[in-house]
Structures are given as C-alpha cells and as structure tokens.
Design a protein around this motif. Structure first.
Motif, PDB file in Angstrom:
ATOM      1  N   CYS A  93     -28.122   3.176  15.864  1.00  0.00           N
ATOM      2  CA  CYS A  93     -28.887   2.850  17.060  1.00  0.00           C
ATOM      3  C   CYS A  93     -28.038   2.231  18.156  1.00  0.00           C
ATOM      4  O   CYS A  93     -28.505   2.076  19.289  1.00  0.00           O
ATOM      5  CB  CYS A  93     -30.058   1.939  16.704  1.00  0.00           C
ATOM      6  SG  CYS A  93     -31.328   2.814  15.740  1.00  0.00           S
ATOM      7  N   SER A  94     -26.781   1.885  17.845  1.00  0.00           N
ATOM      8  CA  SER A  94     -25.883   1.413  18.900  1.00  0.00           C
ATOM      9  C   SER A  94     -25.557   2.531  19.879  1.00  0.00           C
ATOM     10  O   SER A  94     -25.073   2.276  20.984  1.00  0.00           O
ATOM     11  CB  SER A  94     -24.595   0.849  18.290  1.00  0.00           C
ATOM     12  OG  SER A  94     -23.829   1.878  17.684  1.00  0.00           O
ATOM     13  N   LEU A  95     -25.785   3.791  19.477  1.00  0.00           N
ATOM     14  CA  LEU A  95     -25.565   4.917  20.384  1.00  0.00           C
ATOM     15  C   LEU A  95     -26.708   5.080  21.377  1.00  0.00           C
ATOM     16  O   LEU A  95     -26.597   5.870  22.315  1.00  0.00           O
ATOM     17  CB  LEU A  95     -25.416   6.220  19.590  1.00  0.00           C
ATOM     18  CG  LEU A  95     -24.321   6.297  18.538  1.00  0.00           C
ATOM     19  CD1 LEU A  95     -24.314   7.664  17.877  1.00  0.00           C
ATOM     20  CD2 LEU A  95     -22.965   5.984  19.143  1.00  0.00           C
ATOM     21  N   GLY A  96     -27.797   4.365  21.160  1.00  0.00           N
ATOM     22  CA  GLY A  96     -28.984   4.556  21.968  1.00  0.00           C
ATOM     23  C   GLY A  96     -29.037   3.669  23.192  1.00  0.00           C
ATOM     24  O   GLY A  96     -28.052   3.069  23.619  1.00  0.00           O
ATOM     25  N   THR A  97     -30.236   3.569  23.735  1.00  0.00           N
ATOM     26  CA  THR A  97     -30.451   2.850  24.987  1.00  0.00           C
ATOM     27  C   THR A  97     -30.695   1.358  24.793  1.00  0.00           C
ATOM     28  O   THR A  97     -30.726   0.606  25.772  1.00  0.00           O
ATOM     29  CB  THR A  97     -31.673   3.438  25.711  1.00  0.00           C
ATOM     30  OG1 THR A  97     -32.825   3.291  24.863  1.00  0.00           O
ATOM     31  CG2 THR A  97     -31.460   4.916  26.023  1.00  0.00           C
ATOM     32  N   GLY A  98     -30.916   0.941  23.552  1.00  0.00           N
ATOM     33  CA  GLY A  98     -31.274  -0.450  23.291  1.00  0.00           C
ATOM     34  C   GLY A  98     -32.764  -0.695  23.334  1.00  0.00           C
ATOM     35  O   GLY A  98     -33.214  -1.834  23.131  1.00  0.00           O
ATOM     36  N   GLU A  99     -33.554   0.358  23.574  1.00  0.00           N
ATOM     37  CA  GLU A  99     -35.007   0.200  23.603  1.00  0.00           C
ATOM     38  C   GLU A  99     -35.553  -0.111  22.209  1.00  0.00           C
ATOM     39  O   GLU A  99     -34.971   0.294  21.204  1.00  0.00           O
ATOM     40  CB  GLU A  99     -35.674   1.467  24.133  1.00  0.00           C
ATOM     41  CG  GLU A  99     -35.385   1.766  25.594  1.00  0.00           C
ATOM     42  CD  GLU A  99     -35.861   3.146  25.977  1.00  0.00           C
ATOM     43  OE1 GLU A  99     -36.941   3.263  26.571  1.00  0.00           O
ATOM     44  OE2 GLU A  99     -35.124   4.111  25.676  1.00  0.00           O
ATOM     45  N   VAL A 100     -36.675  -0.803  22.190  1.00  0.00           N
ATOM     46  CA  VAL A 100     -37.348  -1.163  20.942  1.00  0.00           C
ATOM     47  C   VAL A 100     -38.793  -0.671  21.010  1.00  0.00           C
ATOM     48  O   VAL A 100     -39.473  -0.854  22.024  1.00  0.00           O
ATOM     49  CB  VAL A 100     -37.312  -2.681  20.691  1.00  0.00           C
ATOM     50  CG1 VAL A 100     -37.973  -3.019  19.363  1.00  0.00           C
ATOM     51  CG2 VAL A 100     -35.877  -3.189  20.710  1.00  0.00           C
ATOM     52  N   VAL A 101     -39.253  -0.036  19.932  1.00  0.00           N
ATOM     53  CA  VAL A 101     -40.603   0.522  19.866  1.00  0.00           C
ATOM     54  C   VAL A 101     -41.490  -0.376  18.997  1.00  0.00           C
ATOM     55  O   VAL A 101     -41.072  -0.810  17.920  1.00  0.00           O
ATOM     56  CB  VAL A 101     -40.573   1.950  19.278  1.00  0.00           C
ATOM     57  CG1 VAL A 101     -41.974   2.542  19.246  1.00  0.00           C
ATOM     58  CG2 VAL A 101     -39.636   2.841  20.077  1.00  0.00           C
ATOM     59  N   HIS A 102     -42.687  -0.621  19.473  1.00  0.00           N
ATOM     60  CA  HIS A 102     -43.675  -1.387  18.705  1.00  0.00           C
ATOM     61  C   HIS A 102     -44.893  -0.489  18.453  1.00  0.00           C
ATOM     62  O   HIS A 102     -45.411   0.135  19.385  1.00  0.00           O
ATOM     63  CB  HIS A 102     -44.118  -2.634  19.471  1.00  0.00           C
ATOM     64  CG  HIS A 102     -43.048  -3.662  19.599  1.00  0.00           C
ATOM     65  ND1 HIS A 102     -42.935  -4.741  18.758  1.00  0.00           N
ATOM     66  CD2 HIS A 102     -42.003  -3.752  20.465  1.00  0.00           C
ATOM     67  CE1 HIS A 102     -41.883  -5.465  19.094  1.00  0.00           C
ATOM     68  NE2 HIS A 102     -41.301  -4.883  20.141  1.00  0.00           N
ATOM     69  N   ILE A 103     -45.341  -0.427  17.204  1.00  0.00           N
ATOM     70  CA  ILE A 103     -46.512   0.367  16.829  1.00  0.00           C
ATOM     71  C   ILE A 103     -47.528  -0.546  16.144  1.00  0.00           C
ATOM     72  O   ILE A 103     -47.188  -1.261  15.197  1.00  0.00           O
ATOM     73  CB  ILE A 103     -46.140   1.521  15.879  1.00  0.00           C
ATOM     74  CG1 ILE A 103     -45.188   2.501  16.571  1.00  0.00           C
ATOM     75  CG2 ILE A 103     -47.381   2.253  15.384  1.00  0.00           C
ATOM     76  CD1 ILE A 103     -44.765   3.667  15.701  1.00  0.00           C
TER      77      ILE A 103
END
Length: 446
Positions: A108-118
């Motif tokens: 996930c370090s390759l990603g945008t840093g966004e966090v998803v909550h469900i």
C-alpha cells in the motif's frame, strides 16, 4: 561468498480479509470494529440521541439546533499506523542471520495513502425498517456533504432495512478523525433501530493500489517499449508503470545469483531478452559499484528491488577523434581520451522517502550505480533496445579515458550461462591490454 537469496512467504499481517471497495479497488481489511471503542469515549463524543419533530434521529452534543452535523467535533489526538497493517515483502533471509534485515516494503506504500472505512447496518426487525430507512437516508445525505478530508462516499443499499456506508478519506490523519468523530455518531444514530445496536460489519484499511506483478510488468514492457533507439520511447509512461511494480521475492528469487568466486563483484542476470528489450536483475554486494558507462542508443530504466543504491549521473564527455575512429573500425576494442567527467546528479534509490526508479540515456548523460551500504542490494534494469556494448569511462589523473566493452551475464532465465567465471569483469569484456598501454603511456608522459 554471499549466500543465495532465499524466498520466504511473509503471510498476511491483517486479521480480516480482502474486501471489494465500491470504487472498484481492493484494500487490506484491518479489524477496527466500532464496538471496540471505549464506552466513555462513545459517551463523551456522542451525547444522547433523540427524535426531532420531522422524525429524524439527531444527536444532542450541546447544540441547540434540531440537527447536528455528523462532521462536527474537535481534532483527534494521535495518529494510527494503518500502513503497517498492509502486506509487505520481508527482506530478511531466514537461513542466514548474517544478511541484514532491511525495512520491509509494503504494497500500500505504492498507493495514494487513502484509507477506506466500511460500516454495514441492518434493521432490528420488520417493525423498525421504516425508521431505519429514514435515518439511513439522512446519514447518506450528511456523508455526501462532507468534503474536507474525504475523497469518495458510496452508500450500498441492497434492500430496505440494510445499508453499507463506504467512505474514503485522504490520509491516516483523516482516518483517525473519521473513527473518532463520525463512525461513533453513525452507530449512535442507528442504535435504537438496528440489529445488535450497532454495525453488523465494520472494517477500515488502506486503499490497495493497482500494482504490477513481475509477469504483468514484463507483459507491459514487451508490448509497449518498442523502437530502434531511446527517441522512440515514452519515458514517463514506462517510469509510471515501473513505479507500480511491487516486488515479491518468490517472483524474482530465481533470477538472483551471486558470484561464487568473488563476493566483491556485482552480477547481471537476464530475466527477458529480445532485440527491442532486455530486462535484467542486478545483484550488488555491499560496497560494490559499476563503472561509469553510457548506454549507446538505448534507454535505461533502473528500479530498486531490495536494499538501496545510489545513481551518480555525469555529463557525457567529448571523445577524441582517435577514439571515434577506432570505435568505428573495432566496436569492442576502441580506447581513447575524453573530456572531464562532471557529476550532474546524485540520487539514492530504495529509501522510504526517496525515488524507487531512475532513467538515463546518452542525451541525459552517463552514470554509475553504487551500493554504498553494508547490505546487499538488488535492482531491476530495463534496456531498450537490448544493450550489447557500451562505452566505459575512467578518470586518470587530470584527464579521463574511455573504452568500448561488450556486456557479460551471470545467468539467463534463472539458469547460469556458464560464461561467467572468476576472470569475468562485471562491467563487460574490455581490451585490458590496450587500456593498460594507454594508461602507462600517459603516466610516463606526465
């Protein structure tokens, strides 16, 4: 002799499972149920709930208005380390304690840093479906009105009496704010009408990026990187795709080979080779470095795989006419003088806050790769077209000399070529006698 790199399956570090987010991406589910929040925190943040004259459940937190925004609340203390929950490649070799432990890279370090909550809720029973629906509608409206720190809001409504809220925030800081202020308010608003008095499912985690495997990266390179020289390549697009590769040891370990005769040599190992493209894995023992070299007419992309290396770029020096004449007649044996070697850029690859890749061609300059650490390092190199010769440079006193070298390889397709011995120079097959003769003549003249 450096031990051969061994693969180890790290396994999942998360307690949940992969869950499909509404944006079409996957993220790592981490157990963070709202019911785990301390009761005193819920009471302090939520206040009491009541039904206003319009039938909405509202939260009384000291405001005099009929309704209270879900996004209200003071800034939270502290930050969580959600990215440490992501799957990562463990760089420690379990069979040999002498190999240092490198900081694990996380997908996930390759990603945008966004966090998803469900958060999923279900009505308590048929009698509570209608009030449940009214509250869910109000919550959905409020969530869609939240803009600060929020990148996406989706509400899944499978049927009356069921609802799932999917909220994506831009950072860990905003994730903590959501968990502290918003999620408890959702639970409190639905507590009187939902089953079990809270969410039936609650998870949060980093938004998983689109990431290449080694095989998908090779597929992309083979279909995209074409042309007779570097002027035909979309350099930025290839760098963008390389940055999306998440190296997994089980994929590249077959191409890792160290020099059994001389642990001070770096090795060149072919993963894929064609006329238009060559992909190599290079293995760098501690404190090794390549020569300063050019790339003929090829593009050269370099990506850190394990450990860290330093790229030093130089301006391509002027070559004397004697060298140019000899290289035209004898492409693998030319030796001559060149201008001074001027450093134009130095960049470290492989650190958490540094680039993971770099690019060079002869118009940009020449370069060398160095492992300046006490740990082994591994890099991926993409040459297009295939690199079969290069000019290497050496500083001699107050001037520099150059020679043409043909490239050598330790292995191809995971199998040793049999062409690499203790006499092999990793920088290529050099006309050593010619090099020494000109160096000796220059020393005498000096």
């Amino acid at each position: 002799m450096l031990p051969r790199v061994a693969a180890r399956a790290q396994g999942s570090r998360v307690g949940g499972r992969l869950v499909a987010a509404s944006r079409g991406a996957l993220f790592h589910a981490t157990p963070a149920p709202l019911s785990s929040l301390p009761t005193e925190v819920l009471n302090a943040r939520n206040g009491a709930s009541r039904v206003d004259r319009r039938g909405w459940v509202v939260l009384d937190g000291g405001d005099s208005e009929d309704t209270q925004s879900l996004s209200a609340g003071p800034s939270p203390p502290g930050l969580s380390q959600l990215d440490q929950q992501c799957l990562g490649a463990d760089l420690k070799t379990p069979s040999d304690a002498s190999l240092p432990v490198a900081e694990p890279r996380k997908l996930c370090s390759l990603g945008t840093g966004e966090v998803v909550h469900i958060l999923s809720f279900r009505a308590k029973d048929d009698a509570h479906v209608e009030p449940f629906e009214r509250i869910v509608q109000r919550i959905a409206y409020e969530l869609h009105e939240m803009h600060a720190g929020v990148s996406d809001v989706r509400v899944c409504h499978p049927q009356c009496g069921e609802a799932t809220f999917v909220v994506t925030v831009v950072s860990e800081f905003e994730s903590q704010r959501f968990k502290t202020h918003i999620a408890p308010r959702l639970s409190a608003a639905l507590a009187g009408v939902c089953a079990d008095g809270g969410p039936t499912f609650s998870r949060s985690g980093s938004l998983m990026p689109q990431a290449h495997s080694l095989s998908s990266l090779l597929d992309y390179l083979q279909t995209t990187v074409i042309g007779k020289d570097h002027t035909h390549h979309d350099i930025a697009s290839v760098r963008h795709e390389l940055a999306k590769w998440f190296p997994r040891r089980e994929e590249y370990t077959p191409f890792v080979h160290w020099d059994e005769h001389d642990p001070s040599k770096y090795t060149r190992n072919i993963i894929h080779s064609s006329e238009e493209l060559e992909v190599l894995l290079m293995c760098w023992p501690p404190h090794t470095k390549s020569s300063i070299h050019c790339h003929d007419e090829s593009s050269c992309w370099v990506s850190a795989v394990e450990g860290q290396v330093v790229e030093v770029q130089y301006q391509l020096p002027k070559l004397d006419r004697a060298f140019l004449k000899k290289s035209f007649k004898d492409p693998t044996g030319a030796v001559g003088r060149c201008g001074p070697l001027k450093v134009t850029n130095v960049v470290t690859l492989g650190l958490p806050d540094s680039p993971q890749d770099t690019y060079a061609n002869n118009e940009i300059g020449i370069h060398r790769i160095e492992n300046r650490t006490d740990e082994p390092a591994i890099t991926l190199h993409v040459y297009a077209p295939r690199l079969r010769k290069m000019t290497v440079f050496r500083e001699v006193g107050d001037h520099s000399v150059a020679t043409v070298a043909a490239v050598s390889y330790m292995s191809e397709g995971g199998e040793k070529t049999g062409l690499w011995s203790k006499e092999t120079h990793p920088d290529g097959v050099i006309d050593v006698d010619a090099w020494n003769r000109i160096a000796a003549a220059e020393a005498q003249a000096g």
